[in-house]
Each structure stands twice: as structure tokens, then as C-alpha cells.
Scaffold this active site. Structure first.
Site, PDB file in Angstrom:
ATOM      1  N   CYS A  73      44.873  38.372  38.595  1.00 56.47           N
ATOM      2  CA  CYS A  73      44.565  39.285  39.397  1.00 56.47           C
ATOM      3  C   CYS A  73      43.536  38.992  40.785  1.00 56.47           C
ATOM      4  O   CYS A  73      42.474  38.805  40.177  1.00 56.47           O
ATOM      5  CB  CYS A  73      44.319  40.592  38.875  1.00 56.47           C
ATOM      6  SG  CYS A  73      43.773  41.929  40.320  1.00 56.47           S
ATOM      7  N   HIS A  87      39.785  46.692  36.332  1.00 61.26           N
ATOM      8  CA  HIS A  87      41.355  46.537  36.813  1.00 61.26           C
ATOM      9  C   HIS A  87      41.957  47.980  36.759  1.00 61.26           C
ATOM     10  O   HIS A  87      42.254  48.315  35.582  1.00 61.26           O
ATOM     11  CB  HIS A  87      42.018  45.494  36.345  1.00 61.26           C
ATOM     12  CG  HIS A  87      43.455  45.342  36.825  1.00 61.26           C
ATOM     13  ND1 HIS A  87      43.661  44.535  38.098  1.00 61.26           N
ATOM     14  CD2 HIS A  87      44.669  46.182  36.694  1.00 61.26           C
ATOM     15  CE1 HIS A  87      45.118  44.569  38.373  1.00 61.26           C
ATOM     16  NE2 HIS A  87      45.581  45.693  37.511  1.00 61.26           N
ATOM     17  N   HIS A 146      41.465  49.595  45.391  1.00 60.78           N
ATOM     18  CA  HIS A 146      40.410  49.154  46.492  1.00 60.78           C
ATOM     19  C   HIS A 146      40.201  50.212  47.568  1.00 60.78           C
ATOM     20  O   HIS A 146      41.287  50.930  47.923  1.00 60.78           O
ATOM     21  CB  HIS A 146      40.601  47.729  47.182  1.00 60.78           C
ATOM     22  CG  HIS A 146      41.924  47.541  47.619  1.00 60.78           C
ATOM     23  ND1 HIS A 146      42.949  47.395  46.827  1.00 60.78           N
ATOM     24  CD2 HIS A 146      42.201  47.766  48.918  1.00 60.78           C
ATOM     25  CE1 HIS A 146      44.094  47.159  47.473  1.00 60.78           C
ATOM     26  NE2 HIS A 146      43.803  47.474  49.034  1.00 60.78           N
TER      27      HIS A 146
HETATM   28  P1  5GP Z   1      46.124  47.304  50.683  1.00 61.91           P
HETATM   29  O1  5GP Z   1      47.215  47.086  51.984  1.00 61.91           O
HETATM   30  O2  5GP Z   1      46.565  46.632  49.557  1.00 61.91           O
HETATM   31  O3  5GP Z   1      45.411  48.596  51.004  1.00 61.91           O
HETATM   32  O4  5GP Z   1      44.764  46.276  51.250  1.00 61.91           O
HETATM   33  C1  5GP Z   1      44.786  44.717  50.708  1.00 61.91           C
HETATM   34  C2  5GP Z   1      43.592  44.335  51.721  1.00 61.91           C
HETATM   35  O5  5GP Z   1      43.109  43.316  51.088  1.00 61.91           O
HETATM   36  C3  5GP Z   1      44.367  43.915  53.178  1.00 61.91           C
HETATM   37  O6  5GP Z   1      43.547  44.580  54.208  1.00 61.91           O
HETATM   38  C4  5GP Z   1      44.081  42.548  53.264  1.00 61.91           C
HETATM   39  O7  5GP Z   1      43.537  41.886  54.175  1.00 61.91           O
HETATM   40  C5  5GP Z   1      43.034  42.165  52.111  1.00 61.91           C
HETATM   41  N1  5GP Z   1      43.024  40.896  51.309  1.00 61.91           N
HETATM   42  C6  5GP Z   1      44.238  40.333  51.015  1.00 61.91           C
HETATM   43  N2  5GP Z   1      43.965  39.050  50.277  1.00 61.91           N
HETATM   44  C7  5GP Z   1      42.510  39.013  50.420  1.00 61.91           C
HETATM   45  C8  5GP Z   1      41.676  37.914  50.119  1.00 61.91           C
HETATM   46  O8  5GP Z   1      41.843  36.917  49.331  1.00 61.91           O
HETATM   47  N3  5GP Z   1      40.420  38.353  50.181  1.00 61.91           N
HETATM   48  C9  5GP Z   1      39.872  39.300  51.165  1.00 61.91           C
HETATM   49  N4  5GP Z   1      38.594  39.326  51.122  1.00 61.91           N
HETATM   50  N5  5GP Z   1      40.624  40.159  51.333  1.00 61.91           N
HETATM   51  C10 5GP Z   1      41.967  40.113  51.162  1.00 61.91           C
HETATM   52 ZN    ZN Z   2      42.466  43.204  38.995  1.00 60.37          ZN
END
Ligand code: 5GP
Ligand code: ZN
Length: 114
Positions: free
Chosen positions: A4, A45, A101
Site C-alpha cells: 500500500c 491502514h 486520507h
Molecule cells: P484521492 O483521489 O484518492 O482522494 O486522492 C489521492 C491523492 O493522492 C491525489 O491528490 C494524488 O495527487 C495523491 N497522490 C497519489 N500518489 C501520490 C504519491 O506517490 N505521493 C504523494 N505525496 N501524493 C500522491
Molecule cells: Zn495502507
């Protein structure tokens, strides 16, 4: 949880964290949608907010998240100016990372969203 991404990042594998305590890690979103775009991530998690709120332990963690929030917001420099806190869940919520998150957005006047 094995394999993850956010379990690994919350453990500090991506470099120094912006803020952390026993429960939570905070790091910058890789693709910021605002001048300040931080992700507040439980170290444990949980797949999504429903997963979190479906157990007593998760509800307790949610309460402690609330307790920590003012400090995280202050660290981001958003206490006076304000912010938006977003949690996406599932397909229609456009959750793309399957580890819960919270998006903390601010540092500028944000647009109006649905
Ligand atoms: P969701 O769409 O799941 O609410 O948001 C996922 C967020 O994680 C997105 O805003 C994306 O830019 C961010 N994200 C995806 N992969 C990574 C990563 O490897 N590192 C960081 N810092 N953010 C990530
Ligand atoms: Zn996780």
C-alpha cells in the site's frame, strides 16, 4: 498492509513528514490542487472513511484526528485564512488511493465545488 503506497508514505518512506504524531502522518500531495495541499493520513491502514467509522477503534482514531486537526492547520499556516478539508470515498467520490486520507487545501481563495 502490504503493497500500500500510503502505508509506506505514512511510515516516512517518501522522505521527511510535514507533521506526525502517534496516529497520523502528514505529507504534501504530489499533484497539488491549491497552494497548500497536504494529505493527512492515518498510519494504520483503513480503506476509506466508512471502514474507519465502522469500528470502535476507528471511531476513536477519528476523534483523535479531530483533536490533532487545529495543530496541523496551524502548522500549515491556515488558521486565520481558512481551508477546505476533503475526504473522497469510492467511485463517485473519486477516491483513487485505497488508504484513507484527508485533503487539507488552502493558501489561496479556493473555487466553488459541487
Ligand atoms: P484521492 O483521489 O484518492 O482522494 O486522492 C489521492 C491523492 O493522492 C491525489 O491528490 C494524488 O495527487 C495523491 N497522490 C497519489 N500518489 C501520490 C504519491 O506517490 N505521493 C504523494 N505525496 N501524493 C500522491
Ligand atoms: Zn495502507
Amino acid at each position: 498492509m502490504k503493497d500500500c503506497l500510503f502505508c509506506r508514505l505514512a511510515a516516512g518512506a517518501g522522505g521527511p513528514l510535514l507533521w506526525e504524531n502517534e496516529d497520523l502522518s502528514v505529507f504534501a500531495d504530489i499533484n497539488p490542487a491549491a497552494k497548500v495541499h497536504w494529505l493527512i493520513v492515518p498510519k494504520a491502514h483503513y480503506e476509506n472513511i466508512i471502514d474507519l467509522c465502522s469500528t470502535e477503534e476507528g471511531c476513536e482514531l477519528f476523534r483523535r484526528f479531530g483533536e490533532a486537526l487545529p495543530e496541523i492547520v496551524a502548522q500549515a499556516g491556515l488558521t486565520e485564512s481558512g481551508f477546505r478539508l476533503i475526504v473522497n470515498c469510492g467511485r463517485d467520490g473519486r477516491q483513487t488511493v485505497g488508504h484513507l486520507h484527508f485533503h487539507l487545501l488552502g493558501g489561496e481563495r479556493l473555487g466553488v465545488h459541487v
